[in-house]
Structure formats: C-alpha cells, structure tokens
Design a protein around this motif. Sequence first.
Motif, short mmCIF file in Angstrom:
data_model
loop_
_atom_site.label_atom_id
_atom_site.label_comp_id
_atom_site.label_asym_id
_atom_site.label_seq_id
_atom_site.Cartn_x
_atom_site.Cartn_y
_atom_site.Cartn_z
N ALA A 118 2.15 1.87 -3.39
CA ALA A 118 1.07 2.39 -4.24
C ALA A 118 0.79 3.86 -3.93
O ALA A 118 0.50 4.65 -4.84
N ILE A 119 0.90 4.23 -2.67
CA ILE A 119 0.69 5.63 -2.28
C ILE A 119 1.79 6.51 -2.89
O ILE A 119 1.53 7.62 -3.37
N ASP A 146 -8.50 10.05 0.43
CA ASP A 146 -8.02 9.42 -0.80
C ASP A 146 -7.53 8.00 -0.52
O ASP A 146 -7.83 7.07 -1.27
N ILE A 147 -6.77 7.84 0.56
CA ILE A 147 -6.25 6.51 0.90
C ILE A 147 -7.40 5.57 1.23
O ILE A 147 -7.41 4.41 0.78
N ASN A 162 2.25 11.10 -9.28
CA ASN A 162 1.36 11.60 -10.32
C ASN A 162 0.52 12.79 -9.87
O ASN A 162 0.12 13.63 -10.68
N ASN A 163 0.23 12.87 -8.57
CA ASN A 163 -0.74 13.86 -8.08
C ASN A 163 -0.18 14.84 -7.05
O ASN A 163 -0.89 15.73 -6.60
N ASP A 219 3.39 5.92 -5.66
CA ASP A 219 3.07 6.04 -7.08
C ASP A 219 2.00 7.11 -7.30
O ASP A 219 2.07 7.91 -8.24
N TYR A 220 1.00 7.12 -6.43
CA TYR A 220 -0.07 8.11 -6.52
C TYR A 220 0.49 9.53 -6.34
O TYR A 220 0.15 10.45 -7.08
N LEU A 221 1.39 9.67 -5.37
CA LEU A 221 1.98 10.98 -5.11
C LEU A 221 2.84 11.46 -6.27
O LEU A 221 2.88 12.66 -6.58
N ILE A 250 -1.66 13.67 -1.25
CA ILE A 250 -2.73 12.72 -0.97
C ILE A 250 -3.28 13.02 0.41
O ILE A 250 -2.56 13.54 1.27
N ARG A 272 0.83 -1.21 0.00
CA ARG A 272 0.00 0.00 0.00
C ARG A 272 0.87 1.26 0.00
O ARG A 272 0.58 2.23 -0.71
N LEU A 304 -9.13 4.74 -2.19
CA LEU A 304 -8.33 3.97 -3.14
C LEU A 304 -8.05 2.55 -2.67
O LEU A 304 -7.99 1.62 -3.48
#
Length: 258
Positions: free
Chosen positions: A9-10, A24-25, A16-17, A12-14, A20, A6, A28
């Motif tokens: 994955a967080i 959001d967590i 792009n965005n 990776d999200y950061l 967070i 996890r 997702l």
Amino acid sequence: MFQEERLNAIVDYLNNNKRIDIKDICRLFEVSRDTARRDLIRMEELGLIIRTHGGGVLPKRAKEVHQYKDRLIRESDEKRDIGRHAASLVNGGDFIMMDTSTTVQFAAEDLTADPLVAVTNSIDIADVLSKKESIRTFLLGGELNPKHRFLFGQTTIDELANYTVDKLFLGACGMTEHGLSYPDVEDGVVKREMIKRAKQVIVLADHTKFGEQMFYKICGLESIDLLITDRMPERGLMEKLAEHQVELLVVTEEDNDD
C-alpha cells in the motif's frame, strides 16, 4: 493489516505522490511511529525506496517520456484545469508564446482572448490555434521531431530572435530547487531561447513534476515569474520559489466548482 500488505500500500501511495513520511504512514495505516520507521527500514532493505530524513522516496528510474499523442490521451483532469487557468490570464491584444507541452495545449484549447497573436514550435498547438479566428498564429520553422511533435534546430533558434512576447507558457518535465529540466536537449535549447524572448514566463506543472530532475537543465527558478500547479510544493521548493519571487497559483477543487 500485515506488514507485507502495508508495504504494498505504501508503494501504491508513492507511485501517486512520489514521497511519503512517517506521519503519513501513521495516519494512513493507524500505526505507531516505531512501526512506520520499521516499515521504511524494511522497504529500503528490499530496494523499494530510498530513505530520506523522516520518510522515503521511490528510487530513480530511467525516465520514460511517451509519444506526444499518447501523453495527450493519458493526461489528467488536473492538467486540464491548469491549462484552463493559464488561458484565463491571457488578455485581448496580448502577444504570447507557447512551447510544446500537453498541458500548454490544454491552455491553447481554452483561449478566448480577442485579438491575440501566438508563436509556437508545436505543430499540434498550431493546429488548435488555427481553428480560432481571433488568433494570428506564427509557427516556427525547423526540423520536426516526429515523436514529440516539436520543431527544433538552428532555424528555430534564429526565428525566435525576431520575436518579443508578453507571456510565455512553458510546460515542465522536471522541477526542483535548482530549476526546470527536460529529457531532450534539442527541445530544451529551444525552450531556453523562448525564455529570453518573453516579458513574463509562466510555467504549467502538475505536482508530479516536483522533485524530478531530468537530463537537461534549461533555467533556474529565477527565470520564472509564475507557476501554475495543482498542489502546494514541499517546503524546500516553496522556500526557493519565494526566494526568487516566483508567484504561485494553485488550482483547487473549489476553483473548479466556480
């Protein structure tokens, strides 16, 4: 999903965005708020994030600005859409100015207004404009920055004093509640002077520029008339844009389907 998976994955999200928050967590990864909070605490302990009120952001790293031609290849479809929308705002008979920016170059490629007069310090944008018979192009003089392909220096500043234009199309490297900033002082000084020469300042910035603070600030938000972007900024920046009466145009997928 294990916590380690996890956390990856967080990250990776950061990437792009940029940021967070707890909700959001939860959404997702279908976990509780307590679990999301523990994830953020653990990531802070590992140095992966800086915790904020209700969420987290990536730590600030040294800003790497790739060479102009490399950036042009890397640019996203969103930036091309922003450029296309910017070009649609130009009317026949306009006098415009364009700074050195890949997103602004996309706008230059889509210009169809006839006739048009354009001023730029970008050798690449000047080349694009030179292929359009309806456009008279004025390329500012000065010293050439070979990496980022813009002209700068006192000659550039002196020449800018001769022009007044209807619209300035300005790219952005960083935009915060405090204004626009850039990594290169030489480029920033020219952009600052360009702003003085335009009746309307139009900033082209995709969402990755929001919250980024670069080395050299060129202006506050009060100097901007219109922001064209691909996503709504976060609340703090939105409130400051509204406070300074900056018009906001968000390019949406629906627009692209038209």
